[in-house]
Design an enzyme around this catalytic site. Structure first.
Site, PDB file in Angstrom:
ATOM      1  N   TYR A  75      -4.802  22.027  -7.253  1.00  0.00           N
ATOM      2  CA  TYR A  75      -4.953  22.235  -5.802  1.00  0.00           C
ATOM      3  C   TYR A  75      -6.289  21.673  -5.344  1.00  0.00           C
ATOM      4  CZ  TYR A  75      -1.390  24.801  -3.316  1.00  0.00           C
ATOM      5  OH  TYR A  75      -0.267  25.127  -2.620  1.00  0.00           O
ATOM      6  N   GLU A  97      -7.145  21.406  -1.588  1.00  0.00           N
ATOM      7  CA  GLU A  97      -7.174  21.419  -0.125  1.00  0.00           C
ATOM      8  C   GLU A  97      -8.590  21.138   0.373  1.00  0.00           C
ATOM      9  OE1 GLU A  97      -5.424  25.219  -0.474  1.00  0.00           O
ATOM     10  OE2 GLU A  97      -4.083  24.852   1.220  1.00  0.00           O
ATOM     11  N   ASP A 108       1.557   1.438  13.823  1.00  0.00           N
ATOM     12  CA  ASP A 108       2.258   1.934  12.642  1.00  0.00           C
ATOM     13  C   ASP A 108       2.714   0.702  11.873  1.00  0.00           C
ATOM     14  OD1 ASP A 108       4.070   2.783  10.766  1.00  0.00           O
ATOM     15  OD2 ASP A 108       5.076   4.212  12.079  1.00  0.00           O
ATOM     16  N   THR A 155       3.120   3.627   5.600  1.00  0.00           N
ATOM     17  CA  THR A 155       3.644   4.162   4.357  1.00  0.00           C
ATOM     18  C   THR A 155       2.855   3.489   3.245  1.00  0.00           C
ATOM     19  OG1 THR A 155       5.210   2.345   4.267  1.00  0.00           O
ATOM     20  CG2 THR A 155       6.044   4.418   5.152  1.00  0.00           C
ATOM     21  N   LYS A 160       6.306   0.828   0.785  1.00  0.00           N
ATOM     22  CA  LYS A 160       7.181  -0.275   1.207  1.00  0.00           C
ATOM     23  C   LYS A 160       6.577  -1.588   0.697  1.00  0.00           C
ATOM     24  CE  LYS A 160       9.120   2.429   4.975  1.00  0.00           C
ATOM     25  NZ  LYS A 160       9.239   2.631   6.421  1.00  0.00           N
ATOM     26  N   ARG A 200       5.409   6.775  -2.983  1.00  0.00           N
ATOM     27  CA  ARG A 200       5.815   7.240  -1.650  1.00  0.00           C
ATOM     28  C   ARG A 200       4.726   8.089  -1.027  1.00  0.00           C
ATOM     29  NH1 ARG A 200      10.824   6.067  -1.521  1.00  0.00           N
ATOM     30  NH2 ARG A 200      10.920   6.562   0.680  1.00  0.00           N
TER      31      ARG A 200
HETATM   32  C1  LIG Z   1       9.509   3.771   7.120  1.00  0.00           C
HETATM   33  C2  LIG Z   1       8.743   3.979   8.347  1.00  0.00           C
HETATM   34  C3  LIG Z   1       8.170   5.222   8.640  1.00  0.00           C
HETATM   35  C4  LIG Z   1       8.476   6.479   7.852  1.00  0.00           C
HETATM   36  O1  LIG Z   1       7.906   6.564   6.627  1.00  0.00           O
HETATM   37  P1  LIG Z   1       8.168   7.862   5.728  1.00  0.00           P
HETATM   38  O2  LIG Z   1       7.087   7.778   4.703  1.00  0.00           O
HETATM   39  O3  LIG Z   1       9.539   7.739   5.190  1.00  0.00           O
HETATM   40  O4  LIG Z   1       8.009   9.058   6.600  1.00  0.00           O
HETATM   41  C5  LIG Z   1       7.373   5.323   9.769  1.00  0.00           C
HETATM   42  N1  LIG Z   1       7.160   4.268  10.562  1.00  0.00           N
HETATM   43  C6  LIG Z   1       7.713   3.065  10.326  1.00  0.00           C
HETATM   44  C7  LIG Z   1       7.436   1.930  11.240  1.00  0.00           C
HETATM   45  C8  LIG Z   1       8.540   2.880   9.215  1.00  0.00           C
HETATM   46  O5  LIG Z   1       9.110   1.689   8.989  1.00  0.00           O
END
Ligand SMILES: *Cc1c(COP(=O)(O)O)cnc(C)c1O
Length: 507
Positions: A97, A99, A253, A279, A282, A288
C-alpha cells in the site's frame, strides 16, 4: 491468517493426532520442527503455480494465449507488452500500500516504492521531452477513464461544463456522453454538464466553425481534444485559439496516439495544451492504466480560465488539485506493480527501437489503407495520418456489426464504429482497424497487404451471408454456423498469424 496453521503446542493437548516426535523433543528442537512445517505450509499455499492452484483459470489463460497467438489483432487500442513489463505486473509490488505521493505516504515502508514511482515520473517526462520545472505528471490513475474523471474532479465543481468530441463521431465516452434517448452514460455527464462538438459529416474531420460557435454559446470550463476513432492529426493550435476565446482549460486526451507523439510521428499537443491524459497500454505499449500530465510553475502566457481568476496568481495550480483528485478523492492505493511496469515501458519509449516501431506502425497503416483503397473500399477522411483507419462499409451494403462478427469467426478482431450516412445520420456502418498490435509481432507492409486481402475476403463472405440470410442478427448468425468459407478463411488467418512471434510469451 488464511493459512491452515500446523498444530503447535497450544492445541497439542486437545489433538490426538499431534505428532509424537514433538512431544518428546526439547523445546528448541520442537520450535525448529514446527517452524519448518509452517514454512512448508506457507510455501504449499504461497508458491503454487496457477496450473496447480487453479487449473480452471489456467486453462482459460492458455486458451486466451492461443487466441492472441493464432489470430490477427487489429483493434486499434490493443497491443502486446514485452516480458519485462509482464514480469513487473506479476510481481510482489502488488503487495504494498502506498496511498499518497512519493515522500508523503500514508503508510510507512515505501522507500523503494517511492524510488520506483519517482523513476516512472521522470521517465514519463523524459519520454515526451518535458522539463520538470514546467510540467508535472501523475502515474497513479488505474485507467484513462479515471484519469479524465480525476481532471474534472480536481478542477471543476459539480455541474460545471466540459466539451469534447461526440462519442459517435470518434470521441471517447469519458468526455461526456448521452444516449439518443437522453440517458447519461458517462460520469462526465452525470456529475458535470457535457456538450459535444462534431466532425463534418462530409469530410469526417472536426468542424472547427461549428465547434467555435458551440464553445462561445456553451462556454465550457474544459475543452477536450483527442478521441478514440479519429484517423487524422489534430490542429491543436486551432483548439487553443478557441479555448482562449472563452477562457477554457485545454485538455488533450491522447490515449490513442501517445506513442506516436512520444516518437514524434505526429503533431505534439504539449505546446498548446494545459493538461494531457493518456492510457498507457495502447500505442504506448505499456501495462493497462492511465497517466496525467499538467502544467506547473510560472504561467507562460495569459490564457485559460485560471489566468483571470481573482487571486491573480501567475502560477499554475493544477498540481495539487489533480494529485488530490486522483488520491484520496477517487482512488486509494496506487497499483505499484503497474507503475513499475510502466516505468519499464517508458524507458523503451526514449529508444531508437521504439521510434522505428512507431514509424513502422504508421507505414503499416498506410499500406493497409492503400491496399483497401485499391479494392475500391471507402475510408473515412480518405486515409490516415496515424495508426488507425476507419473503413466505411456502406457502399458494400454491410453493417459494421455483421462484418465484425464474421471477422471474429475468422479469427480477426476489429471493432464496429458509427459512420455518418448521406443524410448526416449516424449509423453503425463501419469498422475501426489499427496496426500497433500486429506491428509489435513484427508485421511489415507486405503482411498488412495480406491482411487487407483477408479483410476483403471477410467482407465478401459477410455480403453473401447477408444476401442469403438477411442482415438481422438471428438469421445472420444462424447462417454463419459451419460455413465453409469462414472455416477456410479462418485456417488461412491462423496459418498466417502463427508465422509471427508473440511478445512476452513462448508459444
Ligand atoms: C481508450 C480510450 C480511453 C479509455 O481508456 P481506459 O484506460 O480503458 O479507461 C479514454 N480516452 C480515449 C481517447 C481512448 O481512446
Amino acid at each position: 491468517m488464511f493459512l491452515k496453521r500446523p498444530r503447535d503446542n497450544n492445541n497439542e493437548s486437545s489433538s490426538a493426532s499431534s505428532s509424537s516426535c514433538c512431544s518428546s523433543s526439547t523445546p528448541l528442537k520442537r520450535n525448529h520442527s514446527t517452524l519448518e512445517s509452517r514454512r512448508k505450509a506457507v510455501r504449499d499455499w504461497g508458491n503454487q503455480s496457477i496450473q496447480s492452484a487453479d487449473p480452471v483459470i489456467f486453462e482459460l489463460l492458455e486458451n486466451e494465449k492461443q487466441r492472441q497467438y493464432k489470430g490477427i489483432e487489429l483493434i486499434a487500442s490493443e497491443n502486446y507488452v514485452c516480458k519485462a513489463v509482464m514480469e513487473a505486473l506479476g510481481s510482489h509490488l502488488t503487495n504494498k500500500y502506498s496511498e499518497g505521493m512519493p515522500g508523503a505516504r500514508y503508510y510507512t515502508g515505501n522507500q523503494y516504492i517511492d524510488k520506483i514511482e519517482l523513476l516512472c515520473c521522470n521517465r514519463a517526462l523524459a519520454a515526451f521531452e518535458l522539463d520538470g520545472d514546467n510540467w508535472g505528471v501523475n502515474v497513479q490513475p488505474y485507467s484513462c477513464t479515471s484519469a479524465n474523471f480525476a481532471v474534472y474532479t480536481g478542477l471543476l465543481l459539480p455541474g460545471d461544463r466540459i466539451m469534447g468530441l461526440d462519442s459517435p463521431c470518434g470521441g471517447h465516452t469519458s468526455h461526456g456522453y448521452y444516449t439518443p434517448n437522453g440517458k447519461k452514460v458517462s460520469g462526465a455527464s452525470i456529475f458535470f454538464e457535457s456538450l459535444s462538438y462534431k466532425v463534418d459529416p462530409k469530410t469526417g474531420v472536426v468542424d472547427f466553425e461549428k465547434l467555435e460557435e458551440r464553445v462561445l454559446d456553451f462556454r465550457p470550463k474544459i475543452l477536450i481534444c483527442g478521441g478514440s476513432s479519429y484517423p487524422r492529426d489534430w490542429d491543436y493550435g486551432r483548439f487553443r485559439q478557441i479555448a482562449d476565446k472563452c477562457g477554457a482549460i485545454l485538455m488533450c486526451d491522447m490515449a490513442q496516439i501517445s506513442g506516436l507523439i512520444a516518437a514524434k510521428e505526429c503533431a505534439s499537443p504539449f505546446e498548446f495544451c494545459d493538461i494531457l491524459t493518456s492510457t498507457t497500454h495502447k500505442s504506448l505499449r505499456g501495462p493497462r492504466g492511465g497517466i496525467i500530465f499538467y502544467r506547473k510553475g510560472l504561467k507562460t502566457k495569459k490564457r485559460g480560465m485560471f489566468f483571470n481568476e481573482s487571486d491573480g496568481s501567475d502560477k499554475y495550480d493544477f498540481e495539487e488539485k489533480i494529485n488530490f483528485a486522483v488520491c484520496p478523492a477517487l482512488q486509494g492505493g496506487p497499483h505499484n506493480n503497474h507503475i513499475a511496469a510502466l516505468a519499464i515501458a517508458l524507458k523503451q519509449l526514449a529508444t531508437p527501437d521504439y521510434k522505428a516501431y512507431m514509424q513502422q506502425v504508421k507505414k503499416n497503416a498506410q499500406a493497409l489503407a492503400s491496399a483497401l483503397l485499391r479494392k475500391n473500399c471507402r475510408l473515412v477522411t480518405g486515409g490516415t495520418d496515424n495508426h488507425m483507419l476507419l473503413w466505411d462499409l456502406r457502399n458494400l451494403g454491410l453493417t459494421g456489426k455483421n462484418f465484425e462478427k464474421v471477422c471474429e469467426m475468422c479469427h480477426i478482431t476489429v471493432n464496429k464504429i458509427a459512420i455518418f450516412d448521406d443524410n448526416g445520420t449516424l449509423i453503425p456502418g463501419g469498422v475501426r482497424i489499427g496496426t500497433p498490435a500486429m506491428t509489435s509481432r513484427g508485421c511489415l507492409e507486405s503482411d498488412f497487404e495480406t491482411m487487407a486481402d483477408f479483410l476483403f475476403r471477410a467482407a465478401q463472405i459477410t455480403s453473401s451471408m447477408q444476401r442469403e440470410h438477411g442482415k438481422m442478427a438471428k438469421a445472420f448468425l444462424k447462417g454463419l454456423e459451419n460455413n465453409k468459407d469462414i472455416l477456410d478463411l479462418r485456417a488461412q488467418v491462423e496459418d498466417f498469424a502463427t508465422q509471427f512471434a508473440m511478445p512476452g510469451q513462448d508459444v
